[in-house]
Design a protein around this motif. Sequence first.
Motif, PDB file in Angstrom:
ATOM      1  N   TYR A 224       0.869  -1.186   0.000  1.00 52.40           N
ATOM      2  CA  TYR A 224       0.000   0.000   0.000  1.00 52.40           C
ATOM      3  C   TYR A 224       0.893   1.220   0.000  1.00 52.40           C
ATOM      4  CZ  TYR A 224      -3.689   3.280   1.517  1.00 52.40           C
ATOM      5  OH  TYR A 224      -4.589   4.317   1.605  1.00 52.40           O
ATOM      6  N   VAL A 225       0.766   2.053  -1.038  1.00 48.88           N
ATOM      7  CA  VAL A 225       1.495   3.316  -1.140  1.00 48.88           C
ATOM      8  C   VAL A 225       0.501   4.432  -0.874  1.00 48.88           C
ATOM      9  CG1 VAL A 225       2.832   4.841  -2.630  1.00 48.88           C
ATOM     10  CG2 VAL A 225       3.105   2.358  -2.836  1.00 48.88           C
ATOM     11  N   LEU A 226       0.698   5.155   0.211  1.00 48.21           N
ATOM     12  CA  LEU A 226      -0.199   6.254   0.573  1.00 48.21           C
ATOM     13  C   LEU A 226       0.616   7.534   0.724  1.00 48.21           C
ATOM     14  CD1 LEU A 226      -2.936   7.391   1.443  1.00 48.21           C
ATOM     15  CD2 LEU A 226      -2.430   6.622   3.775  1.00 48.21           C
ATOM     16  N   LEU A 227       0.301   8.538  -0.092  1.00 48.34           N
ATOM     17  CA  LEU A 227       1.061   9.786  -0.104  1.00 48.34           C
ATOM     18  C   LEU A 227       0.160  10.949  -0.530  1.00 48.34           C
ATOM     19  CD1 LEU A 227       4.238   8.569  -2.040  1.00 48.34           C
ATOM     20  CD2 LEU A 227       4.185   9.202   0.384  1.00 48.34           C
ATOM     21  N   PRO A 228       0.508  12.170  -0.125  1.00 49.09           N
ATOM     22  CA  PRO A 228      -0.126  13.334  -0.734  1.00 49.09           C
ATOM     23  C   PRO A 228       0.239  13.393  -2.220  1.00 49.09           C
ATOM     24  CG  PRO A 228       1.015  13.923   1.296  1.00 49.09           C
ATOM     25  CD  PRO A 228       1.445  12.537   0.940  1.00 49.09           C
ATOM     26  N   GLN A 229      -0.613  13.982  -3.035  1.00 50.38           N
ATOM     27  CA  GLN A 229      -0.388  13.999  -4.477  1.00 50.38           C
ATOM     28  C   GLN A 229       0.969  14.598  -4.857  1.00 50.38           C
ATOM     29  OE1 GLN A 229      -3.767  16.069  -6.124  1.00 50.38           O
ATOM     30  NE2 GLN A 229      -5.120  14.292  -5.947  1.00 50.38           N
ATOM     31  N   ALA A 230       1.345  15.719  -4.239  1.00 49.56           N
ATOM     32  CA  ALA A 230       2.614  16.364  -4.587  1.00 49.56           C
ATOM     33  C   ALA A 230       3.795  15.458  -4.258  1.00 49.56           C
ATOM     34  CB  ALA A 230       2.744  17.697  -3.846  1.00 49.56           C
ATOM     35  N   GLU A 231       3.741  14.771  -3.124  1.00 44.57           N
ATOM     36  CA  GLU A 231       4.812  13.861  -2.731  1.00 44.57           C
ATOM     37  C   GLU A 231       4.869  12.663  -3.675  1.00 44.57           C
ATOM     38  OE1 GLU A 231       7.953  13.800  -0.048  1.00 44.57           O
ATOM     39  OE2 GLU A 231       6.253  15.177   0.021  1.00 44.57           O
ATOM     40  N   TYR A 232       3.697  12.185  -4.063  1.00 48.03           N
ATOM     41  CA  TYR A 232       3.633  11.050  -4.982  1.00 48.03           C
ATOM     42  C   TYR A 232       4.297  11.399  -6.319  1.00 48.03           C
ATOM     43  CZ  TYR A 232       1.775   7.129  -7.656  1.00 48.03           C
ATOM     44  OH  TYR A 232       1.655   6.004  -8.440  1.00 48.03           O
ATOM     45  N   GLN A 233       3.963  12.558  -6.858  1.00 45.01           N
ATOM     46  CA  GLN A 233       4.543  12.963  -8.137  1.00 45.01           C
ATOM     47  C   GLN A 233       6.053  13.162  -8.029  1.00 45.01           C
ATOM     48  OE1 GLN A 233       3.058  12.921 -11.085  1.00 45.01           O
ATOM     49  NE2 GLN A 233       1.193  12.203 -10.068  1.00 45.01           N
ATOM     50  N   LYS A 234       6.503  13.654  -6.899  1.00 43.36           N
ATOM     51  CA  LYS A 234       7.933  13.882  -6.697  1.00 43.36           C
ATOM     52  C   LYS A 234       8.711  12.572  -6.635  1.00 43.36           C
ATOM     53  CE  LYS A 234       9.407  15.339  -2.666  1.00 43.36           C
ATOM     54  NZ  LYS A 234       9.660  16.225  -1.499  1.00 43.36           N
ATOM     55  N   LEU A 235       8.099  11.541  -6.075  1.00 46.81           N
ATOM     56  CA  LEU A 235       8.791  10.273  -5.849  1.00 46.81           C
ATOM     57  C   LEU A 235       8.462   9.212  -6.892  1.00 46.81           C
ATOM     58  CD1 LEU A 235       8.256  10.072  -1.993  1.00 46.81           C
ATOM     59  CD2 LEU A 235      10.398  10.598  -3.180  1.00 46.81           C
ATOM     60  N   LYS A 236       7.507   9.491  -7.767  1.00 45.84           N
ATOM     61  CA  LYS A 236       7.001   8.480  -8.695  1.00 45.84           C
ATOM     62  C   LYS A 236       8.098   7.836  -9.521  1.00 45.84           C
ATOM     63  CE  LYS A 236       3.617   7.790 -12.396  1.00 45.84           C
ATOM     64  NZ  LYS A 236       2.498   8.410 -13.176  1.00 45.84           N
ATOM     65  N   ALA A 237       8.942   8.605 -10.155  1.00 44.94           N
ATOM     66  CA  ALA A 237       9.975   8.051 -11.028  1.00 44.94           C
ATOM     67  C   ALA A 237      11.035   7.296 -10.225  1.00 44.94           C
ATOM     68  CB  ALA A 237      10.633   9.162 -11.850  1.00 44.94           C
ATOM     69  N   ASP A 238      11.508   7.896  -9.126  1.00 42.42           N
ATOM     70  CA  ASP A 238      12.551   7.256  -8.317  1.00 42.42           C
ATOM     71  C   ASP A 238      12.079   5.957  -7.686  1.00 42.42           C
ATOM     72  OD1 ASP A 238      14.405   9.256  -8.828  1.00 42.42           O
ATOM     73  OD2 ASP A 238      13.812  10.441  -7.082  1.00 42.42           O
ATOM     74  N   TRP A 239      10.852   5.943  -7.203  1.00 40.10           N
ATOM     75  CA  TRP A 239      10.336   4.773  -6.499  1.00 40.10           C
ATOM     76  C   TRP A 239       9.730   3.729  -7.453  1.00 40.10           C
ATOM     77  CZ3 TRP A 239       7.504   6.161  -1.286  1.00 40.10           C
ATOM     78  CH2 TRP A 239       8.444   6.726  -0.399  1.00 40.10           C
ATOM     79  N   LYS A 240       9.675   4.053  -8.762  1.00 38.65           N
ATOM     80  CA  LYS A 240       9.091   3.144  -9.769  1.00 38.65           C
ATOM     81  C   LYS A 240       7.611   2.878  -9.465  1.00 38.65           C
ATOM     82  CE  LYS A 240      13.268   2.709 -11.411  1.00 38.65           C
ATOM     83  NZ  LYS A 240      13.701   3.502 -12.587  1.00 38.65           N
ATOM     84  N   LEU A 241       6.891   3.956  -9.168  1.00 40.43           N
ATOM     85  CA  LEU A 241       5.467   3.854  -8.821  1.00 40.43           C
ATOM     86  C   LEU A 241       4.597   3.810 -10.082  1.00 40.43           C
ATOM     87  CD1 LEU A 241       5.435   6.504  -5.954  1.00 40.43           C
ATOM     88  CD2 LEU A 241       5.465   4.020  -5.693  1.00 40.43           C
ATOM     89  N   PRO A 242       3.365   3.330  -9.958  1.00 44.89           N
ATOM     90  CA  PRO A 242       2.467   3.311 -11.136  1.00 44.89           C
ATOM     91  C   PRO A 242       2.174   4.716 -11.655  1.00 44.89           C
ATOM     92  CG  PRO A 242       1.644   1.844  -9.422  1.00 44.89           C
ATOM     93  CD  PRO A 242       2.772   2.637  -8.808  1.00 44.89           C
TER      94      PRO A 242
END
Length: 242
Positions: A224-242
Motif C-alpha cells: 500500500y502506497v499512501l502519499l499526498p499527491q505532490a509527494e507522490y509525483q515527486k517520488l514516482k519516477a525514483d520509487w518506480k510507482l504506477p
Amino acid sequence: MRWLFILLSLTLPISAWQLPQQSRQVVVGTAKSWNSSYVTVTLYERKDNQWKALTASVTGRLGKSGLAWGRGIHPYQSKPYLKREGDKRAPAGVFQIGGAYGVHKSIKKHRSLPYTQVTTRDLWVEDSSSPYYNRHLRLNHEPSTTWEKKAQMRQNDYPHSLKLYIGHNTATPKTKAKPNAGSAIFFHIWRNGGKSATAGCTTLPEAQLRLLISKIDPNKSPLYVLLPQAEYQKLKADWKLP
C-alpha cells in the motif's frame, strides 16, 4: 532476507529507494495534501514491467487530521509530520498488506490470503505499554477486564466488520512495534456513507473494499502506497510507482 531488506531500506536516502522488484501488486492512495482526509484509491498490477490498473479509482476517507509519515518499508521520514498514537492521521509511506479480518464465516478472497473470523476473544492491542502493542491477540477466555474489553476487535460496529491489515509499525521477528508510533491501521468499511473521517485507517465503500480484498494476492507481495499527491509525483519516477 525480507526483514534484512526492510532494515537496509531504512538507511537509504528517500530518492535512492524504490519498490521491491518482487512486489507486483500495489494499492495506491493519494490525498490532495498532508491535511486532507479524502483519498483516491486504485489497485495496480505489474506485468512486463508495466503497471496496469486492476480496479477503477474510488474515493475513500483517511484520518480526520490527514496524513503523517508512518513506519513501513520506505526510508524513514519525519517531516512535515510523523505518525503518533492518537494523532488522527493516516500513516503515509509504503506498507506491506497483511491478512483480512471479519465477523463473517468466510469471504471472497485469494486462497493464499490469510483470513481470521473475529470472535469476542480477538483483540488488537493499542496500548503502547503492552508487550502485545499493535498485535492481534486471541484470549483463551471471554474478556473480563476493562483493558481486554477496550481492545476487542468485535464491537458490534458494522464499519469494522471487515478489514484488511496495513503493515504500519508492525513487529518483526526480532523487534517489537515502536511504542506510541501508531497502531491498528487497516482498510475497512467507511462510516456514514463516507461522511466521516477516521482515526488513521483508510476506509472505502463496502463493495470496493470487498473487491480489493478479492484481488489481493499474497504471492505478488502486495503493498500500500499512501502519499499526498505532490509527494507522490515527486517520488514516482525514483520509487518506480504506477
